[in-house]
Enzyme design. Structure first.
Site, short mmCIF file in Angstrom:
data_model
loop_
_atom_site.label_atom_id
_atom_site.label_comp_id
_atom_site.label_asym_id
_atom_site.label_seq_id
_atom_site.Cartn_x
_atom_site.Cartn_y
_atom_site.Cartn_z
N ASP A 132 0.89 -1.17 0.00
CA ASP A 132 0.00 0.00 0.00
C ASP A 132 0.93 1.22 0.00
O ASP A 132 1.33 1.72 -1.07
CB ASP A 132 -0.92 -0.06 1.23
CG ASP A 132 -1.80 1.17 1.42
OD1 ASP A 132 -1.66 2.14 0.67
OD2 ASP A 132 -2.65 1.18 2.36
N LYS A 151 -4.60 3.12 -4.45
CA LYS A 151 -5.35 4.28 -3.97
C LYS A 151 -4.98 5.44 -4.88
O LYS A 151 -3.79 5.79 -4.97
CB LYS A 151 -4.96 4.63 -2.53
CG LYS A 151 -5.37 3.61 -1.48
CD LYS A 151 -4.89 4.02 -0.10
CE LYS A 151 -5.29 2.97 0.94
NZ LYS A 151 -4.60 3.20 2.23
O1 OSB Z 1 -4.01 1.49 5.17
O2 OSB Z 1 -5.68 0.96 4.04
C1 OSB Z 1 -5.18 1.68 4.88
C2 OSB Z 1 -7.79 4.06 6.35
C3 OSB Z 1 -7.05 5.22 6.45
C4 OSB Z 1 -5.73 5.20 6.10
C5 OSB Z 1 -5.14 4.03 5.63
C6 OSB Z 1 -5.88 2.87 5.48
C7 OSB Z 1 -7.22 2.88 5.89
C8 OSB Z 1 -8.09 1.70 5.86
C9 OSB Z 1 -9.58 1.94 5.79
O3 OSB Z 1 -7.69 0.57 5.96
C10 OSB Z 1 -10.14 1.62 4.46
C11 OSB Z 1 -11.52 2.18 4.29
O4 OSB Z 1 -12.47 1.50 4.66
O5 OSB Z 1 -11.67 3.31 3.78
MG MG Z 2 -3.31 -0.12 3.98
#
Ligand code: OSB
Ligand code: MG
Length: 370
Positions: free
Chosen positions: A238, A262
């Site tokens: 990620d 993302k």
């Molecule tokens: O690492 O995926 C991540 C939320 C905020 C920042 C980073 C992350 C996340 C989540 C939530 O895992 C994912 C969601 O339901 O929006």
């Molecule tokens: Mg993540």
């Protein structure tokens, strides 16, 4: 598209439940809504930076600064022809991907509205509904976690992601696995381990997880390669994939077998599409990550996740998993098959509730050509 006005709204919305990760506990979500007016149309974009630099170095504060002082002056009064033209114009700004991506989203919304096409159509998406899961924050105890997971399963989610951190990993994940032997289960460490402390994660390798997300440093690809070589379970990156280039490095180094995409993290939807294409050509599955988006960013994520390479369920839960009141009039709901419908109206396919926006706005500024 002549950029006539850019409005920034810093907003803060209460979450329905606290969300705890390895980097902190959030009870409310901040972000910046970007509104661009051009040729009689209005486009919306969400900058997914949060109040704190826990997930990445950007915050709503740095994003506001970059948007207000650097990006907006490059665009106001200019004829921005398409997302590629936008990316060329902001090329001189190093980093600040979340800020750039929020603007690019608003441009896509404008393009879709001008052409009468939904984002999904502009992207070449193939699904009219996408598979989704739920990301579950760290809970008080393994048994509390199992109870929380049970509630989400009762809501209809068929894929669960558990947030983990050192000391809150194997017992928690094992408890959920024991309660649900066939559940599609994965974990996310948000960079909480080193190659040495990741030794503790070895038992996870026998829990039949879909993937282990970002165990190591956010700027690291090489050590992920070393860890992946020692594990059967696919590692998914990620934080470490912030560009098409980094996606290519990760694949060439075999640092992961799956990528979480993302649009914010990679600097815009155009970059997200390019990473999707690269992964697809290399048979690397991708899925759409989430940043607790409002209805605006959620609509964008759904359109992105409709592309054919998104073969794993996304972190795109229903609106009510996050907010009792959202800034969009539209709310996204979960279908019985753990999917959410992709919006079909032109652009993002969502409209803003001005009252809700006003309620949640901490700061607003309207920028016009000087
Ligand atoms: O690492 O995926 C991540 C939320 C905020 C920042 C980073 C992350 C996340 C989540 C939530 O895992 C994912 C969601 O339901 O929006
Ligand atoms: Mg993540």
């Amino acid at each position: 598209m002549k950029i006539e006005q850019i409005t920034l709204n810093l907003i803060r919305m209460p979450l329905v439940a606290p969300f705890e990760t390895s980097f902190g506990r959030e009870t409310e979500r901040e972000c910046i809504l970007i509104t661009i007016r051009s040729e009689g149309l209005t486009g919306y974009g969400e900058c997914v930076a949060d109040a704190d630099p826990g997930y990445c170095y950007e915050t709503t504060g740095t994003a506001w600064h970059i948007l207000h002082d650097f990006i907006a002056p490059l665009l106001l009064g200019q004829d921005v022809t398409d997302p590629a033209d936008f990316q060329r114009r902001v090329e001189g700004i190093r980093g600040h991907n979340l800020a750039k991506a929020g603007v690019e989203m608003a441009l896509w919304d404008l393009i879709g509205k001008r052409e009468g096409k939904a984002l999904r159509e502009l992207f070449g998406g193939v699904h009219d509904k996408v598979q989704v899961g739920v990301s579950v924050g760290i809970q008080a105890s393994p048994s509390a976690l199992v109870e929380t997971v049970d509630r989400y399963l009762a809501d209809g989610y068929r894929r669960v992601k558990l947030k983990i951190k050192p000391g809150r990993d194997v017992a928690e994940t094992s408890a959920v696995r024991a309660a649900h032997p066939d559940l599609r289960l994965q974990v996310d460490a948000n960079s909480a381990y080193t190659l040495e402390t990741a030794e503790a994660l070895r038992p996870l390798d026998d829990l039949n997880l879909l993937l282990i997300e970002q165990p190591l440093f956010e700027d690291d690809i090489w050590d992920h390669r070393r860890l992946q070589a020692q594990m059967k379970t696919p590692i998914c990156l990620d934080e470490s994939v912030t560009s098409l280039r980094h996606a290519r490095y990760a694949l060439e180094m075999q640092a992961c077998r799956i990528i979480n995409i993302k649009a914010g993290r990679v600097g815009g939807l155009s970059q997200a599409l390019a990473i999707h294409d690269l992964c697809r050509a290399n048979d690397i599955p991708v899925w759409c990550g989430g940043m607790l988006e409002t209805g605006v960013g959620r609509a964008s994520n759904l359109a992105l996740a409709a592309l054919p390479g998104f073969t794993l369920p996304g972190d795109i839960s229903a609106s009510d998993r996050y907010y009792t009141r959202d800034i969009t009039n539209e709310r996204f709901t979960l279908n019985a098959d753990s999917t959410i419908d992709v919006p079909t109206a032109p652009g993002l396919g969502v409209t803003i509730d001005p009252q809700a926006l006003k309620t949640f706005t901490l700061k607003e500024t309207e920028l016009t050509p000087q």
